[in-house]
Write an enzyme that holds these catalytic residues in place. Structure first.
Site, PDB file in Angstrom:
ATOM      1  N   LYS A   1      71.447  16.845  13.365  1.00 41.16           N
ATOM      2  CA  LYS A   1      72.580  15.938  13.179  1.00 41.16           C
ATOM      3  C   LYS A   1      73.766  16.322  14.047  1.00 41.16           C
ATOM      4  O   LYS A   1      74.416  15.464  14.630  1.00 41.16           O
ATOM      5  CB  LYS A   1      73.013  15.924  11.711  1.00 41.16           C
ATOM      6  CG  LYS A   1      72.167  14.999  10.868  1.00 41.16           C
ATOM      7  CD  LYS A   1      72.819  14.722   9.524  1.00 41.16           C
ATOM      8  CE  LYS A   1      71.863  13.883   8.680  1.00 41.16           C
ATOM      9  NZ  LYS A   1      72.477  13.301   7.505  1.00 41.16           N
TER      10      LYS A   1
ATOM     11  N   GLU B   1      85.687  15.964   8.116  1.00 44.61           N
ATOM     12  CA  GLU B   1      85.563  14.622   8.677  1.00 44.61           C
ATOM     13  C   GLU B   1      86.424  13.677   7.869  1.00 44.61           C
ATOM     14  O   GLU B   1      86.658  13.907   6.682  1.00 44.61           O
ATOM     15  CB  GLU B   1      84.117  14.127   8.503  1.00 44.61           C
ATOM     16  CG  GLU B   1      83.263  14.210   9.729  1.00 44.61           C
ATOM     17  CD  GLU B   1      81.871  13.672   9.463  1.00 44.61           C
ATOM     18  OE1 GLU B   1      80.966  14.147  10.140  1.00 44.61           O
ATOM     19  OE2 GLU B   1      81.674  12.788   8.609  1.00 44.61           O
TER      20      GLU B   1
ATOM     21  N   HIS C   1      70.621   7.822  -2.005  1.00 45.08           N
ATOM     22  CA  HIS C   1      70.715   7.891  -0.542  1.00 45.08           C
ATOM     23  C   HIS C   1      69.492   7.330   0.148  1.00 45.08           C
ATOM     24  O   HIS C   1      69.197   7.664   1.289  1.00 45.08           O
ATOM     25  CB  HIS C   1      70.983   9.329  -0.068  1.00 45.08           C
ATOM     26  CG  HIS C   1      72.224   9.909  -0.666  1.00 45.08           C
ATOM     27  ND1 HIS C   1      73.467   9.489  -0.309  1.00 45.08           N
ATOM     28  CD2 HIS C   1      72.402  10.839  -1.636  1.00 45.08           C
ATOM     29  CE1 HIS C   1      74.373  10.143  -1.018  1.00 45.08           C
ATOM     30  NE2 HIS C   1      73.753  10.960  -1.837  1.00 45.08           N
TER      31      HIS C   1
ATOM     32  N   ARG D   1      61.677   6.772  15.411  1.00 41.97           N
ATOM     33  CA  ARG D   1      60.380   6.252  14.962  1.00 41.97           C
ATOM     34  C   ARG D   1      60.544   4.806  14.541  1.00 41.97           C
ATOM     35  O   ARG D   1      61.647   4.268  14.545  1.00 41.97           O
ATOM     36  CB  ARG D   1      59.917   7.053  13.756  1.00 41.97           C
ATOM     37  CG  ARG D   1      61.010   7.091  12.700  1.00 41.97           C
ATOM     38  CD  ARG D   1      60.532   7.577  11.362  1.00 41.97           C
ATOM     39  NE  ARG D   1      61.633   7.980  10.510  1.00 41.97           N
ATOM     40  CZ  ARG D   1      62.331   7.163   9.736  1.00 41.97           C
ATOM     41  NH1 ARG D   1      62.055   5.883   9.717  1.00 41.97           N
ATOM     42  NH2 ARG D   1      63.320   7.612   8.989  1.00 41.97           N
TER      43      ARG D   1
END
Lengths: 157, 513
Positions: free
Chosen positions: B130, B214, B249, B308
Site C-alpha cells: 500500500k 492522514e 470492509h 486482477r
C-alpha cells in the site's frame, strides 16, 4: 386434521378440512380460507405462495425464512417436548465448522455467558457461550475436529 | 466451433488451445464459460471439497490440486503449475483471491513456460504494498489522501501535521492492515493519547510501531476505475464502479455508473486519467482496477490497485457491452487492444449484489451448509454468475460467496426494480443468505436516491425495522408441513426428486385420451 404449530417461537394451531384451512395463532391472529397445493406452490384465498423447506426446522415462504415445527397435539405428553430443559444443557454447534479452541475442561465451574469453545467456519471465529452458570460435565469436542451443525460440543449442568 | 481457429496467424497472435483455471466457485465458472465461448479447452483445478463443484462439471478437464484447505491446494504454486503441465495447459487464469496477486506465482508461471493471465510480476510487486503504491501514485501525479508521507517522529511533528491537515485526522500504522493501529482523532486534545495507543497497537500487531497521519475522509464513497492494457503500449479505462455498500470492509453491492456521475459529468474522465497515470507508471498490462475514495465534495483520492479481475466486473460488462475475461485472454495471448478509448461507451445502469452464505441478522456470520432448494432468477436484464446448484454443499474452508446477481436497466431506477424482482424470484434454502437483506437495502430511501457511502450498512442497521412474515405465509408453510407429515398432499419438498413416475403417469394419460 388438526396440528399444533410453533413458528419463530410462537404457537398456534392449523385445522385442515378438504380444501379449507383455519390457522389460529395464540395472539389472536386468525387466517381462514380455501387453498390449493401443487408441489412447492400454495394458493391461499387466491394468493400465491412459494414454500420450500431448508435445513432442520427452516422453511421459506416467498423469500422469507421461518423456523417452524408442526406436530400432532395428541403426541404431546406433559413435561416433554417444548418444555424448558432445566439442569442439564447441551451446547451444540450452530453451524458446521472446525473446533479451534476449547476454553473449558470437564469439572470447571462456568458463569452464564462465559465462552466454552471456539468454532471457525469460513475464516470467521464463533465463540460458543454457556447458557447458564454451572459445572461443565462433559467436553465432547476435540481440538481441530470438524463438527456439523447441531453436533453437541459441551454439556453444562 | 470456436471463434479462434487453431491456425490463426498474422496480425492476431495464436490463441491458447487450453487454459487452466486456478480458482473455484462462481469465478471459475465465469472463466470456464469464456473459454468455452472462445473455443479454448478448459481445465478446472480443484481441491477435495470442490470435486463435485459446478466449475468441475462444466469444464472440459479437471485437475486435482490437493486437500480442501487452500494452503494445501489453491495457494500451492507448485501444485497449480504441475496441474497445468500435466494437462498441457499453455496459460493459467488465476481468477481473484488465492494466487491472483502473487508476483512469485506470476514468475513461476514464466519460468515454467506458462502464460500467467494478468499483469507482469513487476507490476504486481510495485502495486502490492500500500505504501509503495501510494508513493508511485504521488510520483505519477494522482491525488492521494493528504497526509505525511513518512512515519511521524514525535509529538510536535504530529501536532503540526494534524493542524495543517485540519481535523478530523486518521492515524495509521505504516505496516498496517485490518484496522490495527488505526485511530480517528477529532481534536488536538485527543491526539497525544491516540498517538500513543496507535503506536503501541501497531507495535504489538506488526512488530513495527511507526505511525503516520492522514486527513480523515468522512463518509467516503468507494469508486474504482477498470483499466485494460495490452503488450503493445495501449492502455484504456472502462469507467467506474461504485462499491460503497460494504459490510466488514467488503463490498456487497456494486454499480456502474456511479450515481455521483449524473451530478459530476467530468468526474469519470478525471478519475479515469488518474487511474491510467498510475497504471502507466507501474508498467501495467491486462485487466486491473484502481480504487479511489471520493469525499462529499467529489474530490477523489487514490487508495490502491487490484492487479486482477474484480469480483464486480459484471457491472462494467453490462454497462459497456464488453467481455473483460475475453479481453484478458486475448491480451495474454499477445493480441492488440483494438478497442480505443473513444470506442468505450456506457449505456444504462447495472447493479450487482453478492449472494453470500451468511446471516445478516447476526453480524453477517458465515453459514455453510447444503443447498436444499434452489430456484434461480432469470428474465429481462438479469445476469446471474453462480457457482452453486441444488444439493451442493457449501464448503466451510473458503469465502462464502455463492453467486452474483446483477440487473441492467436503461435507468438506475429500472435496474433497481429489475434487481428487486430477480431477488424476489430467487429461492435459496438450506443455508442462511443475504437475499432478503438486499431487498431491504434496495427499498431504502437513501439507496434509491443514490446517496451512498461506506458507512451506509452501519446506518442502515441502526434504523432498520425488522418486518415479520405475514400470517398468511405462516399458514401456507404450516399447510405444507402438516400435509407432508400426514403423508398426504404433495411429495416431501426436501427430496431432490428423481422420481419419473409422474412423467409415466402423464404419458399413460396421453395414451388413454
Amino acid at each position: 386434521m388438526k396440528r399444533r404449530v410453533i413458528v419463530n417461537g410462537r404457537s398456534g394451531t392449523i385445522e385442515i378440512e378438504g380444501s379449507r384451512l383455519r390457522y389460529d395463532r395464540e395472539d389472536g391472529v386468525l387466517i381462514e380460507g380455501e387453498f390449493s397445493l401443487e408441489g412447492t406452490s400454495v394458493l391461499l384465498n387466491g394468493r400465491s405462495y412459494r414454500v420450500s423447506k431448508g435445513a432442520g426446522t427452516e422453511i421459506w415462504v416467498n423469500g422469507r425464512q421461518l423456523s417452524m415445527d408442526v406436530f400432532d397435539p395428541r403426541d404431546l405428553r406433559p413435561g416433554q417436548g417444548m418444555a424448558a430443559n432445566h439442569g442439564r444443557q447441551e451446547i451444540a454447534a450452530s453451524m458446521p465448522g472446525k473446533v479451534i479452541r476449547i476454553l473449558v475442561a470437564a469439572g470447571d465451574t462456568v458463569e452464564e455467558g462465559q465462552g466454552l469453545i471456539v468454532v471457525e467456519a469460513m475464516k470467521m471465529q464463533n465463540e460458543m457461550k454457556s447458557p447458564k452458570s454451572g459445572r461443565v460435565v462433559e467436553v465432547r469436542a476435540r481440538p481441530d475436529a470438524t463438527v456439523g451443525a447441531g453436533e453437541i460440543l459441551v454439556v453444562v449442568e | 466451433m470456436g471463434r479462434y481457429p487453431r491456425d490463426t496467424t498474422g496480425y492476431s497472435a495464436v490463441m491458447f488451445h487450453k487454459v487452466l483455471v486456478a480458482n473455484r466457485g462462481e469465478i471459475a465458472v465465469r472463466v470456464v464459460r469464456a473459454l468455452r465461448e472462445m473455443g479454448i479447452a478448459s481445465v478446472a483445478a480443484y481441491s477435495d471439497a470442490d470435486r463435485g463443484s459446478l466449475a468441475v462439471r462444466l469444464a472440459d478437464e479437471a485437475a486435482y490440486l490437493g486437500p480442501s484447505p487452500s494452503s494445501e491446494s489453491y495457494l500451492r504454486i507448485d501444485r497449480v503449475i504441475d496441474a497445468a503441465k500435466r494437462h498441457g495447459a499453455e496459460a493459467i487464469h488465476p481468477g481473484y483471491g488465492f494466487l491472483s496477486e502473487n508476483a512469485e506465482f506470476a514468475e513461476a508461471c514464466a519460468t515454467a513456460g506458462i502464460m500467467f493471465i494478468g499483469p507482469p510480476a513487476e507490476a504486481i510487486r510495485k502495486l502490492g504494498s500500500k505504501t509503495a503504491a501510494r508513493q508511485l501514485a504521488i510520483a505519477a501525479g494522482a491525488p492521494v489522501v493528504p497526509g505525511t508521507e513518512r512515519a511521524l517522529t514525535g509529538w510536535e511533528q504530529a501536532r503540526a501535521a494534524a493542524n495543517s491537515l485540519g481535523y478530523p485526522v486518521l492515524l495509521k500504522a505504516s505496516a498496517g492492515g485490518g484496522g490495527k493501529g488505526m485511530r480517528r482523532v477529532d481534536r488536538e486534545s485527543e491526539l497525544q493519547s491516540a498517538l500513543r495507543d496507535a503506536a503501541s497497537e501497531a507495535g504489538r500487531a506488526f512488530g513495527n510501531s511507526e505511525v503516520y497521519v492522514e486527513k480523515l475522509v468522512i463518509e467516503p464513497r468507494h469508486i474504482e476505475i477498470q483499466i485494460l492494457g495490452d503488450h503493445h503500449g495501449n492502455l484504456i479505462h472502462l469507467g467506474e464502479r461504485e462499491c460503497s455498500i460494504q459490510r466488514r470492509h467488503q463490498k456487497v453491492i456494486e454499480e456502474c455508473p456511479s450515481p455521483l456521475m449524473s451530478s459530476h459529468p467530468d468526474l469519470r474522465e478525471h478519475m479515469g486519467q488518474a487511474a491510467l497515470k498510475v497504471a502507466r507508471a507501474a508498467g501495467y498490462t491486462n485487466a486491473g482496477t484502481v480504487e479511489f475514495l471520493v469525499d462529499r465534495d467529489a474530490n477523489f483520492y487514490f487508495l490502491e490497485v487490484n492487479t486482477r479481475l474484480q469480483v464486480e466486473h459484471p457491472v462494467t460488462e453490462l454497462a459497456t457491452g464488453l467481455d473483460l475475461v475475453e479481453w484478458q485472454l486475448k491480451i495474454a495471448a499477445g493480441e492488440r487492444l483494438t478497442l480505443r478509448q473513444e470506442d468505450v461507451t456506457w449505456r444504462g445502469s447495472a447493479i450487482e449484489c453478492r449472494i453470500y452464505a451468511e446471516d445478516p441478522d447476526h453480524d453477517f456470520m458465515p453459514a455453510p451448509g447444503t443447498i436444499v432448494h434452489l430456484s434461480e432468477p432469470s428474465g429481462p436484464g438479469v445476469r446471474l454468475d453462480s457457482g452453486i446448484f441444488q444439493g451442493w454443499n457449501v464448503p466451510l474452508e473458503y469465502d462464502p460467496l455463492l453467486a452474483k446477481l446483477a440487473a441492467w436497466g436503461s435507468t438506475r431506477e429500472t435496474a433497481i426494480h429489475r434487481l428487486d424482482r430477480a431477488l424476489a424470484e430467487y429461492v435459496l434454502t438450506g443455508v442462511r443468505n443475504n437475499i432478503r437483506f438486499f431487498r431491504e437495502v434496495l427499498a431504502d430511501a437513501e439507496f434509491r436516491e443514490g446517496r451512498l457511502s461506506t458507512s451506509f450498512v452501519e446506518r442502515f442497521f441502526k434504523t432498520r425495522k425488522k418486518t415479520e412474515a405475514d400470517p398468511e405465509s405462516e399458514a401456507a408453510a404450516a399447510l405444507v408441513l402438516t400435509l407432508e407429515s400426514n403423508g398426504s398432499g404433495s411429495p416431501p419438498l426436501t427430496k431432490v426428486s428423481t422420481n419419473v413416475s409422474r412423467w409415466l403417469d402423464s404419458g399413460r394419460d396421453e395414451l388413454l385420451r
